[in-house]
Design a protein around this motif. Structure first.
Motif, PDB file in Angstrom:
ATOM      1  N   MET A   4       0.843  -1.192   0.000  1.00 24.77           N
ATOM      2  CA  MET A   4       0.000   0.000   0.000  1.00 24.77           C
ATOM      3  C   MET A   4       0.884   1.249   0.000  1.00 24.77           C
ATOM      4  SD  MET A   4      -3.037   0.958   2.685  1.00 24.77           S
ATOM      5  CE  MET A   4      -4.140  -0.273   2.016  1.00 24.77           C
ATOM      6  N   ILE A   5       0.493   2.232  -0.743  1.00 20.85           N
ATOM      7  CA  ILE A   5       1.212   3.504  -0.818  1.00 20.85           C
ATOM      8  C   ILE A   5       0.958   4.292   0.461  1.00 20.85           C
ATOM      9  CG2 ILE A   5       1.370   5.692  -2.063  1.00 20.85           C
ATOM     10  CD1 ILE A   5       0.212   4.147  -4.491  1.00 20.85           C
ATOM     11  N   ILE A   6       2.013   4.841   1.046  1.00 19.69           N
ATOM     12  CA  ILE A   6       1.838   5.660   2.234  1.00 19.69           C
ATOM     13  C   ILE A   6       1.868   7.129   1.821  1.00 19.69           C
ATOM     14  CG2 ILE A   6       2.823   6.343   4.447  1.00 19.69           C
ATOM     15  CD1 ILE A   6       3.593   3.520   4.916  1.00 19.69           C
ATOM     16  N   LEU A   7       0.792   7.804   2.106  1.00 20.05           N
ATOM     17  CA  LEU A   7       0.670   9.215   1.759  1.00 20.05           C
ATOM     18  C   LEU A   7       0.661  10.036   3.042  1.00 20.05           C
ATOM     19  CD1 LEU A   7      -2.180   8.649  -0.808  1.00 20.05           C
ATOM     20  CD2 LEU A   7       0.189   9.147  -1.357  1.00 20.05           C
ATOM     21  N   CYS A   8       1.614  10.906   3.189  1.00 13.46           N
ATOM     22  CA  CYS A   8       1.723  11.711   4.410  1.00 13.46           C
ATOM     23  C   CYS A   8       1.319  13.158   4.124  1.00 13.46           C
ATOM     24  CB  CYS A   8       3.155  11.679   4.926  1.00 13.46           C
ATOM     25  SG  CYS A   8       3.698  10.022   5.377  1.00 13.46           S
ATOM     26  N   ASN A   9       1.043  13.868   5.199  1.00 15.01           N
ATOM     27  CA  ASN A   9       0.719  15.289   5.127  1.00 15.01           C
ATOM     28  C   ASN A   9      -0.443  15.591   4.183  1.00 15.01           C
ATOM     29  OD1 ASN A   9       2.817  15.913   6.945  1.00 15.01           O
ATOM     30  ND2 ASN A   9       4.280  15.765   5.277  1.00 15.01           N
ATOM     31  N   VAL A  10      -1.426  14.757   4.227  1.00 15.89           N
ATOM     32  CA  VAL A  10      -2.636  15.000   3.449  1.00 15.89           C
ATOM     33  C   VAL A  10      -3.776  15.187   4.425  1.00 15.89           C
ATOM     34  CG1 VAL A  10      -1.829  13.688   1.473  1.00 15.89           C
ATOM     35  CG2 VAL A  10      -3.117  12.536   3.236  1.00 15.89           C
ATOM     36  N   VAL A  11      -4.881  15.719   3.916  1.00 17.40           N
ATOM     37  CA  VAL A  11      -5.994  15.969   4.804  1.00 17.40           C
ATOM     38  C   VAL A  11      -7.034  14.871   4.629  1.00 17.40           C
ATOM     39  CG1 VAL A  11      -7.717  17.622   5.550  1.00 17.40           C
ATOM     40  CG2 VAL A  11      -5.524  18.428   4.689  1.00 17.40           C
ATOM     41  N   ILE A  12      -6.999  13.943   5.562  1.00 17.01           N
ATOM     42  CA  ILE A  12      -7.982  12.873   5.634  1.00 17.01           C
ATOM     43  C   ILE A  12      -8.607  12.977   7.016  1.00 17.01           C
ATOM     44  CG2 ILE A  12      -8.364  10.381   5.734  1.00 17.01           C
ATOM     45  CD1 ILE A  12      -7.608  11.223   2.981  1.00 17.01           C
ATOM     46  N   VAL A  13      -9.922  13.093   7.044  1.00 17.39           N
ATOM     47  CA  VAL A  13     -10.635  13.101   8.311  1.00 17.39           C
ATOM     48  C   VAL A  13     -11.512  11.861   8.343  1.00 17.39           C
ATOM     49  CG1 VAL A  13     -12.314  14.302   9.769  1.00 17.39           C
ATOM     50  CG2 VAL A  13     -10.638  15.620   8.448  1.00 17.39           C
ATOM     51  N   VAL A  14     -11.387  11.113   9.415  1.00 16.80           N
ATOM     52  CA  VAL A  14     -12.221   9.943   9.647  1.00 16.80           C
ATOM     53  C   VAL A  14     -13.270  10.338  10.675  1.00 16.80           C
ATOM     54  CG1 VAL A  14     -12.286   7.591  10.564  1.00 16.80           C
ATOM     55  CG2 VAL A  14     -10.348   8.333   9.156  1.00 16.80           C
ATOM     56  N   LEU A  27      -6.469   0.262   8.780  1.00 16.90           N
ATOM     57  CA  LEU A  27      -6.463   0.347   7.318  1.00 16.90           C
ATOM     58  C   LEU A  27      -6.231   1.787   6.881  1.00 16.90           C
ATOM     59  CD1 LEU A  27      -9.519  -1.921   6.380  1.00 16.90           C
ATOM     60  CD2 LEU A  27      -7.100  -2.441   6.012  1.00 16.90           C
ATOM     61  N   VAL A  28      -6.866   2.714   7.578  1.00 15.91           N
ATOM     62  CA  VAL A  28      -6.706   4.135   7.253  1.00 15.91           C
ATOM     63  C   VAL A  28      -5.323   4.605   7.692  1.00 15.91           C
ATOM     64  CG1 VAL A  28      -7.565   6.475   7.656  1.00 15.91           C
ATOM     65  CG2 VAL A  28      -9.178   4.563   7.465  1.00 15.91           C
ATOM     66  N   LYS A  29      -4.940   4.278   8.922  1.00 15.22           N
ATOM     67  CA  LYS A  29      -3.658   4.760   9.453  1.00 15.22           C
ATOM     68  C   LYS A  29      -2.468   4.257   8.649  1.00 15.22           C
ATOM     69  CE  LYS A  29      -4.505   3.708  13.879  1.00 15.22           C
ATOM     70  NZ  LYS A  29      -4.328   3.679  15.345  1.00 15.22           N
ATOM     71  N   SER A  30      -2.563   3.056   8.072  1.00 19.59           N
ATOM     72  CA  SER A  30      -1.440   2.541   7.286  1.00 19.59           C
ATOM     73  C   SER A  30      -1.268   3.328   5.985  1.00 19.59           C
ATOM     74  CB  SER A  30      -1.614   1.047   6.989  1.00 19.59           C
ATOM     75  OG  SER A  30      -2.707   0.825   6.127  1.00 19.59           O
ATOM     76  N   ALA A  31      -2.359   3.813   5.425  1.00 19.85           N
ATOM     77  CA  ALA A  31      -2.279   4.612   4.204  1.00 19.85           C
ATOM     78  C   ALA A  31      -2.106   6.095   4.496  1.00 19.85           C
ATOM     79  CB  ALA A  31      -3.539   4.401   3.365  1.00 19.85           C
ATOM     80  N   PHE A  32      -2.678   6.545   5.601  1.00 22.17           N
ATOM     81  CA  PHE A  32      -2.693   7.973   5.944  1.00 22.17           C
ATOM     82  C   PHE A  32      -2.286   8.164   7.405  1.00 22.17           C
ATOM     83  CE2 PHE A  32      -6.084   7.248   2.772  1.00 22.17           C
ATOM     84  CZ  PHE A  32      -5.573   8.004   1.728  1.00 22.17           C
TER      85      PHE A  32
END
Length: 179
Positions: free
Chosen positions: A1-11, A103-108
């Motif tokens: 899985m691609i790790i994307l940092c410093n993006v705005v994801i709100v769960v 699942l979310v934390k591993s990607a974001f």
């Protein structure tokens, strides 16, 4: 899985009827977040019209763990695609279990987790009166309460506050994250 940092994801997570979708709608309407709803994704994957209600026992049918894994994985995939386009994303689902949040934390890794809460009385009233694509009932809500793994890292948001108060809270939170 691609790790994307410093993006705005709100769960936006919490028990059914807690106000998750309301918070997600505010993020969508006022800050332009792309809104990904588990209820919509689940029905789309199952080939069911989003407005059709599906009455399944808790954890059964399209609400089984296998289905939930498919739904949450699809939500993360959709979020990854939207983030690559430079968009902000809000994920709207119960996220009852830590494996779902992982699942979310591993990607974001920088995702913001909001835990929507309301009083038992308010939640039960909302579930009785709701006209929405959600299939949750009071019985489902009670089962969710039994299995919910409450995260210590989520920002708790009381959704019984006024829209103005919730917008101010969300604005302060987003500002603190540089949004």
């Amino acid at each position: 899985m691609i790790i994307l940092c410093n993006v705005v994801i709100v769960v936006v997570m919490g028990l059914s009827g807690s106000g998750k979708s309301y918070l997600a709608k505010l993020l969508h309407r006022y800050w332009g977040f792309e809104w990904i709803r588990s209820d919509e994704i689940r029905k789309k994957l199952a080939g069911i019209e989003p407005t059709k209600h599906v009455r399944e026992a808790f954890g059964e049918g399209i609400y089984s763990q296998d289905w939930t894994e498919r739904v949450y994985s699809q939500m993360v995939k959709m979020a990854e695609d939207l983030v690559k386009e430079g968009k902000k994303v809000v994920l709207d689902a119960t996220f009852l279990k830590e494996w779902q949040r992982e699942l979310v934390k591993s990607a974001f890794p920088d995702a913001i987790f909001l835990l929507a809460e309301a009083s038992d009385e308010t939640i039960r009233r909302r579930l009785r009166e709701r006209e929405d694509i959600s299939d949750a009932t009071e019985e489902i809500y009670l089962k969710q309460k039994e299995v919910f793994e409450r995260p210590s890292y989520a920002v708790v948001v009381n959704t019984e506050k006024s829209e103005e108060e919730l917008r101010e809270l969300l604005q302060n939170l987003l500002s603190a994250k540089g949004v």
